[in-house]
Design a protein around this motif. Structure first.
Motif, mmCIF file in Angstrom:
data_model
loop_
_atom_site.group_PDB
_atom_site.id
_atom_site.type_symbol
_atom_site.label_atom_id
_atom_site.label_comp_id
_atom_site.label_asym_id
_atom_site.label_seq_id
_atom_site.Cartn_x
_atom_site.Cartn_y
_atom_site.Cartn_z
ATOM 1 N N CYS A 1 0.863 -1.178 0.000
ATOM 2 C CA CYS A 1 0.000 0.000 0.000
ATOM 3 C C CYS A 1 0.902 1.232 0.000
ATOM 4 O O CYS A 1 1.639 1.462 0.962
ATOM 5 C CB CYS A 1 -0.912 0.002 1.224
ATOM 6 S SG CYS A 1 -1.915 1.496 1.399
ATOM 7 N N LYS B 1 -5.284 3.388 1.991
ATOM 8 C CA LYS B 1 -6.156 2.616 1.121
ATOM 9 C C LYS B 1 -5.473 2.505 -0.231
ATOM 10 O O LYS B 1 -4.642 3.342 -0.587
ATOM 11 C CB LYS B 1 -7.523 3.285 0.984
ATOM 12 C CG LYS B 1 -7.452 4.729 0.534
ATOM 13 C CD LYS B 1 -8.795 5.444 0.614
ATOM 14 C CE LYS B 1 -9.764 4.954 -0.433
ATOM 15 N NZ LYS B 1 -10.981 5.785 -0.500
ATOM 16 N N GLU C 1 -6.096 6.980 -2.787
ATOM 17 C CA GLU C 1 -5.544 7.429 -1.508
ATOM 18 C C GLU C 1 -5.055 8.868 -1.595
ATOM 19 O O GLU C 1 -5.042 9.594 -0.597
ATOM 20 C CB GLU C 1 -4.412 6.492 -1.075
ATOM 21 C CG GLU C 1 -3.018 6.832 -1.563
ATOM 22 C CD GLU C 1 -2.808 6.665 -3.068
ATOM 23 O OE1 GLU C 1 -1.882 7.299 -3.614
ATOM 24 O OE2 GLU C 1 -3.557 5.902 -3.702
ATOM 25 N N ASP D 1 -8.686 -3.696 -6.485
ATOM 26 C CA ASP D 1 -7.433 -4.047 -5.817
ATOM 27 C C ASP D 1 -6.544 -4.897 -6.720
ATOM 28 O O ASP D 1 -5.329 -4.700 -6.781
ATOM 29 C CB ASP D 1 -7.720 -4.792 -4.510
ATOM 30 C CG ASP D 1 -8.265 -3.875 -3.420
ATOM 31 O OD1 ASP D 1 -8.183 -2.645 -3.588
ATOM 32 O OD2 ASP D 1 -8.786 -4.396 -2.415
#
Length: 249
Positions: free
Chosen positions: A70, A166, A170, A235
């Motif tokens: 991330c 996130k 983000e 994702d």
């Protein structure tokens, strides 16, 4: 020369960026020369298996490590390690123009701004890249959520909890967080006016200049699901395009 107590930390997240880390650091060094105050460069090595760390150290950067998938978490690891009063973040394949750090320091020292972003300009242009550029300018202009290079005082990042951790959007979520905090302080969230981010075109070079327009068409369903909270497909797409991209190219 700027006040030596105004110490800037530049955070560079890097996952297998041996081809780009030296030129990114070089652009920061040029900006540091114009600024004249203390500047530290922190490269956050994220699951690196190439020579990124060695090259970063050879060019005088501090290196810290973060193994998450991330980028917001990677940036936050760099902010946590930073010693500077001012935090600036830039992605490893991008570059900053030489007046960037001086302009950031001037804007923050004015007391009018909580932080901000930077205009994005591609390192080369074609018709589809001009279209991308126009979309960026329109979206930034409408929303005011400027991204690219993020900058604010370290105490501000600490107060808002750093970057929103996130995978998707983000940057916009973090800009919203900084803007809301600034409003409470009577300060504005803004963008650089005299300098800009030089945005890498490597993905376009590899995958075609219509890349993101094609993705919006092909993955329209995935994007729509993500808008309603189902982020599983998004994702996977982000892993392919960002978190795993450097392993293949």
């Amino acid at each position: 020369m700027k006040n030596q107590k105004t110490h800037i930390s530049v955070i560079i997240p890097a996952h297998n960026e041996e081809r780009y880390v030296a030129r990114c650091i070089h652009s920061i060094r040029k900006a540091a020369g114009v600024y004249g105050g203390r500047v530290e460069i922190i490269v956050v090595c994220n699951r690196c298996t190439d020579a990124t760390e060695a090259i970063a150290r050879a060019h005088g950067a501090r290196v810290v490590h973060d193994e998450t998938r991330c980028i917001a978490s990677v940036r936050n690891a760099g902010i946590k390690a930073a010693r500077g009063r001012i935090i600036v973040t830039i992605d490893c394949d991008n570059r900053m123009t030489k007046g960037t750090l001086a302009e950031i320091a001037d804007l923050l020292d004015s007391g009018q701004f909580i932080g901000g972003g930077a205009p994005i300009r591609f390192e080369r242009y074609s018709f589809p890249l001009w279209c991308n550029d126009l979309l960026c300018r329109i979206s930034f202009g409408i929303t005011g959520l400027y991204c690219g290079i993020f900058w604010a005082e370290k105490r501000t990042f600490d107060a808002v909890g750093g970057f929103v951790e996130k995978k998707a959007m983000e940057d916009a979520a973090t800009a919203k967080r900084l803007r809301a905090y600034g409003k409470k302080q009577g300060k504005r969230y803004t963008t650089l006016r005299q300098n800009h981010l030089i945005n890498s075109t490597r993905k376009y070079d590899d995958l075609g200049d219509w890349l993101y327009f094609r993705l919006m068409f092909v993955h329209a369903g995935t994007l729509l699901k993500a808008a309603f909270g189902d982020t599983e497909g998004m994702d996977k797409l982000l892993d392919e395009l960002f978190y795993d991209y450097n392993d293949k190219h």
